[in-house]
Design an enzyme around this catalytic site. Structure first.
Site, PDB file in Angstrom:
ATOM      1  N   ARG A 149       0.563  -1.427  -0.060  1.00  0.00           N
ATOM      2  CA  ARG A 149       0.073   0.183  -0.032  1.00  0.00           C
ATOM      3  C   ARG A 149       0.879   1.220  -0.258  1.00  0.00           C
ATOM      4  O   ARG A 149       0.680   2.223  -0.803  1.00  0.00           O
ATOM      5  CB  ARG A 149      -1.318   0.022   1.370  1.00  0.00           C
ATOM      6  CG  ARG A 149      -2.130   1.366   0.888  1.00  0.00           C
ATOM      7  CD  ARG A 149      -3.553   0.923   1.913  1.00  0.00           C
ATOM      8  NE  ARG A 149      -3.084   1.267   3.599  1.00  0.00           N
ATOM      9  CZ  ARG A 149      -3.725   1.241   4.482  1.00  0.00           C
ATOM     10  NH1 ARG A 149      -4.578   0.362   4.626  1.00  0.00           N
ATOM     11  NH2 ARG A 149      -2.656   0.735   5.976  1.00  0.00           N
ATOM     12  N   LYS A 194      -2.322   6.768   0.931  1.00  0.00           N
ATOM     13  CA  LYS A 194      -2.460   7.393   3.021  1.00  0.00           C
ATOM     14  C   LYS A 194      -1.665   8.130   3.156  1.00  0.00           C
ATOM     15  O   LYS A 194      -0.590   8.487   3.568  1.00  0.00           O
ATOM     16  CB  LYS A 194      -1.545   6.028   3.590  1.00  0.00           C
ATOM     17  CG  LYS A 194      -2.537   6.022   5.293  1.00  0.00           C
ATOM     18  CD  LYS A 194      -2.196   4.396   6.561  1.00  0.00           C
ATOM     19  CE  LYS A 194      -2.454   4.745   7.210  1.00  0.00           C
ATOM     20  NZ  LYS A 194      -4.439   5.214   7.899  1.00  0.00           N
ATOM     21  N   GLU A 216     -16.807   6.034   3.619  1.00  0.00           N
ATOM     22  CA  GLU A 216     -15.599   5.286   4.279  1.00  0.00           C
ATOM     23  C   GLU A 216     -16.317   6.397   5.947  1.00  0.00           C
ATOM     24  O   GLU A 216     -16.837   6.570   5.850  1.00  0.00           O
ATOM     25  CB  GLU A 216     -14.094   5.884   4.709  1.00  0.00           C
ATOM     26  CG  GLU A 216     -13.603   5.321   3.739  1.00  0.00           C
ATOM     27  CD  GLU A 216     -12.299   5.530   3.851  1.00  0.00           C
ATOM     28  OE1 GLU A 216     -11.769   4.787   4.519  1.00  0.00           O
ATOM     29  OE2 GLU A 216     -11.516   6.411   3.210  1.00  0.00           O
TER      30      GLU A 216
HETATM   31  C1  LIG Z   1      -8.796   6.587   6.104  1.00  0.00           C
HETATM   32  C2  LIG Z   1      -8.632   5.336   6.204  1.00  0.00           C
HETATM   33  N1  LIG Z   1      -9.615   4.264   5.946  1.00  0.00           N
HETATM   34  C3  LIG Z   1      -9.490   2.786   7.071  1.00  0.00           C
HETATM   35  C4  LIG Z   1      -8.473   2.028   7.326  1.00  0.00           C
HETATM   36  C5  LIG Z   1      -8.237   0.840   7.482  1.00  0.00           C
HETATM   37  O1  LIG Z   1      -7.076   0.477   7.138  1.00  0.00           O
HETATM   38  P1  LIG Z   1      -6.360  -0.784   7.566  1.00  0.00           P
HETATM   39  O2  LIG Z   1      -7.131  -1.677   8.210  1.00  0.00           O
HETATM   40  O3  LIG Z   1      -5.051  -1.111   6.532  1.00  0.00           O
HETATM   41  O4  LIG Z   1      -5.849  -0.058   9.290  1.00  0.00           O
HETATM   42  C6  LIG Z   1      -7.523   3.626   8.228  1.00  0.00           C
HETATM   43  C7  LIG Z   1      -6.087   3.078   8.856  1.00  0.00           C
HETATM   44  O5  LIG Z   1      -5.328   2.613   8.197  1.00  0.00           O
HETATM   45  C8  LIG Z   1      -7.404   4.741   7.628  1.00  0.00           C
HETATM   46  O6  LIG Z   1      -6.822   5.254   7.914  1.00  0.00           O
END
Ligand SMILES: Cc1ncc(COP(=O)(O)O)c(C=O)c1O
Length: 339
Positions: free
Chosen positions: A80, A183, A219
């Site tokens: 990622r 991210k 989200e």
């Molecule tokens: C905006 C956002 N969505 C979803 C997630 C969940 O992702 P993950 O399951 O990889 O932690 C996160 C956390 O990292 C996030 O910051």
């Protein structure tokens, strides 16, 4: 670390002994450096400071009942970050370097990994910064990749429980063709105000609809959404949400439990048809949703009639945690064990 009350750690920063760093200069990654300083020294015209050319990741290491340390799907976090790097023109950190640095920083700070019984864990924060100077809007020619760790408390202190969420129609976190799938810090800056308003109004987090039509679910703050109905795990397909590694894994576990999985647009109105729903992410694994309130229209979607988590969410949660802790067989090969 006997001085810690492991059971009452917050989700916050606690100083540990070391962090690890690696610089990208002249087109290549250098040697891994170990630092005991919490400070980074960068140019005042660094692109990360002006043009948001930076990205991060987040994962956890666990002390397991068998005494081993496990990290979950670390190669996916590396992948990622590589995707994010392609999105904002940064050099990709190779998976081998990412994994080696993660193992190293965990080993160096082993005394900060909370004991299994505490429910706490060691949070791992990889950070990639454009450190080279630019005054025009261009990518940097130097980068710093750094990983620090900090012990964090369990998300559910009083046991697995539901939370309520607030739909914020008057805010967007990310544009449909913007950086929502990466991210990068800018997405989080864009969420701070909506998050504060949702918290101040008594909700666990803000809940975003798609930015273009304000019709479909995107989200739940810093977590993905899923709903359960008719033995099916339903989760949004969207160009502006972060591909959650927890969500990706839950979809596999749902299939393993004999459920169907649908990845598609979910209209807001469909919320009232779900038997269960949750927010999924590294922080809580699953945060079951009690109700979702549309702050502008006043409409309420009550998901949990008795205020308790649903049985499928609980089953998925327990299965996931048991795999992370090495209690159940890791049939998909998700864990990296650090002896
Ligand atoms: C905006 C956002 N969505 C979803 C997630 C969940 O992702 P993950 O399951 O990889 O932690 C996160 C956390 O990292 C996030 O910051």
């Amino acid at each position: 670390m006997d001085s810690f009350d492991w059971g009452n750690l917050p989700f916050g920063y606690i100083k540990t002994n070391y962090n690890v760093r690696c610089y990208w200069r002249n087109g290549e990654w250098g040697e891994i450096e170990v630092s005991s300083s919490e400070i980074i020294n960068i140019h005042m015209a660094a692109t990360c400071l002006h043009y948001g050319q930076e990205a991060f990741e987040g994962q956890k290491a666990f002390r397991c009942p068998d005494g081993k340390i496990r990290i979950f799907r670390i190669e996916e976090n590396a992948a990622r970050l590589q995707s994010t790097s392609r999105g904002i023109l940064m050099p990709e950190v190779p998976t081998e370097l990412f994994v080696e640095m993660t193992k190293k920083v965990i080993k160096l700070n082993e005394e900060f990994i909370p004991p299994y019984e505490s429910g706490a864990s060691l949070y791992i924060r990889p950070l990639l910064l454009g450190t080279g100077e630019q005054v025009g809007v261009h990518p940097a020619d130097e980068y710093l990749f750094l990983i620090f760790v900090t012990p964090v408390g369990p998300y559910f202190k009083g046991g697995f429980a539901t939370n309520d969420y607030a739909i914020v129609r008057n805010f967007d976190r990310a544009a449909p063709l913007g950086t929502g799938i990466y991210k990068v810090g800018g997405n989080y800056a864009a969420s701070l105000l909506a998050n504060k308003l949702a918290h101040d109004a008594g909700y666990a987090s803000e809940f975003y609809l798609d930015a273009k039509e304000k019709k479909y679910i995107d989200e739940c703050g810093a977590a993905n959404f899923f709903g359960i109905k008719n033995n099916t795990y339903v989760t949004p397909e969207s160009t502006s949400i972060l591909p959650s590694i927890t969500n990706m894994s839950m979809q596999q576990l749902a299939i393993d439990l004999g459920m169907k999985v649908e990845r598609r647009q979910i209209p807001e109105d469909e919320l009232e048809t779900f038997e269960e729903a949750g927010a999924v992410g590294t922080a809580a694994v699953i945060s079951p949703i009690g109700k979702i309130v549309d702050l502008q229209s006043g409409k309420e979607y009550v998901i949990s009639k008795d205020g308790k988590p649903g049985p499928i969410s609980e089953k998925l949660y327990n299965k996931f945690r048991n795999i992370q802790y090495g209690i159940e067989p890791d049939i998909h090969g998700w864990n990296t064990v650090i002896d």
